[in-house]
Design a protein around this motif. Structure first.
Motif, PDB file in Angstrom:
ATOM      1  N   ASP A  28       0.770 -19.694  -7.211  1.00 49.20           N
ATOM      2  CA  ASP A  28       0.471 -18.574  -6.309  1.00 49.20           C
ATOM      3  C   ASP A  28       0.480 -19.006  -4.850  1.00 49.20           C
ATOM      4  O   ASP A  28       1.054 -18.332  -3.994  1.00 49.20           O
ATOM      5  CB  ASP A  28      -0.875 -17.940  -6.651  1.00 49.20           C
ATOM      6  CG  ASP A  28      -0.859 -17.167  -7.964  1.00 49.20           C
ATOM      7  OD1 ASP A  28       0.247 -16.889  -8.495  1.00 49.20           O
ATOM      8  OD2 ASP A  28      -1.956 -16.855  -8.467  1.00 49.20           O
ATOM      9  N   GLN A  57       3.200 -17.817  -1.992  1.00 52.05           N
ATOM     10  CA  GLN A  57       2.699 -17.120  -0.814  1.00 52.05           C
ATOM     11  C   GLN A  57       2.928 -17.939   0.457  1.00 52.05           C
ATOM     12  O   GLN A  57       2.408 -17.598   1.522  1.00 52.05           O
ATOM     13  CB  GLN A  57       1.211 -16.809  -0.973  1.00 52.05           C
ATOM     14  CG  GLN A  57       0.926 -15.824  -2.083  1.00 52.05           C
ATOM     15  CD  GLN A  57      -0.559 -15.669  -2.342  1.00 52.05           C
ATOM     16  OE1 GLN A  57      -1.392 -15.897  -1.457  1.00 52.05           O
ATOM     17  NE2 GLN A  57      -0.904 -15.297  -3.559  1.00 52.05           N
ATOM     18  N   LYS A 115       1.839 -20.996   1.360  1.00 49.87           N
ATOM     19  CA  LYS A 115       0.602 -21.589   1.861  1.00 49.87           C
ATOM     20  C   LYS A 115       0.594 -23.088   1.547  1.00 49.87           C
ATOM     21  O   LYS A 115      -0.086 -23.542   0.628  1.00 49.87           O
ATOM     22  CB  LYS A 115      -0.606 -20.906   1.225  1.00 49.87           C
ATOM     23  CG  LYS A 115      -0.731 -19.440   1.576  1.00 49.87           C
ATOM     24  CD  LYS A 115      -1.953 -18.831   0.933  1.00 49.87           C
ATOM     25  CE  LYS A 115      -2.113 -17.379   1.334  1.00 49.87           C
ATOM     26  NZ  LYS A 115      -3.265 -16.760   0.648  1.00 49.87           N
TER      27      LYS A 115
END
Length: 84
Positions: free
Chosen positions: A33, A37, A39
């Motif tokens: 995730d 995203q 990050k």
């Protein structure tokens, strides 16, 4: 021979990380995730939280992630995993 000897700690850490990812659905989902995203700091934090201390370089794309664990000036171990 010296490069192979120097590579052993990175191999050990690669095993630790692979076991953590394989053994924890939550941990592996968090990495996926965070990467999806965009990050990178979150991905790095998660990898370090697994006990990884080597110089880590992380690259990811829509298909998966590659994690390089490097021994200074010598060699590296790369883990490449596809998202599923």
């Amino acid at each position: 021979m010296s490069s192979a000897r120097a590579l052993r700690p990175a191999l050990a850490e690669a095993g630790i990380l692979a076991n953590k990812i394989a053994g924890s659905r939550d941990f592996s989902k968090q990495i996926m995730d965070a990467a999806q995203q965009s990050k990178p700091d979150a991905v790095r934090r998660l990898i370090v939280s697994a006990g990884i201390r080597k110089n880590v370089q992380i690259t990811y794309n829509p298909d998966g992630v590659t994690i390089d664990l490097a021994e200074q000036g010598c060699c590296k171990v790369s883990l490449s995993m596809r998202w599923r």
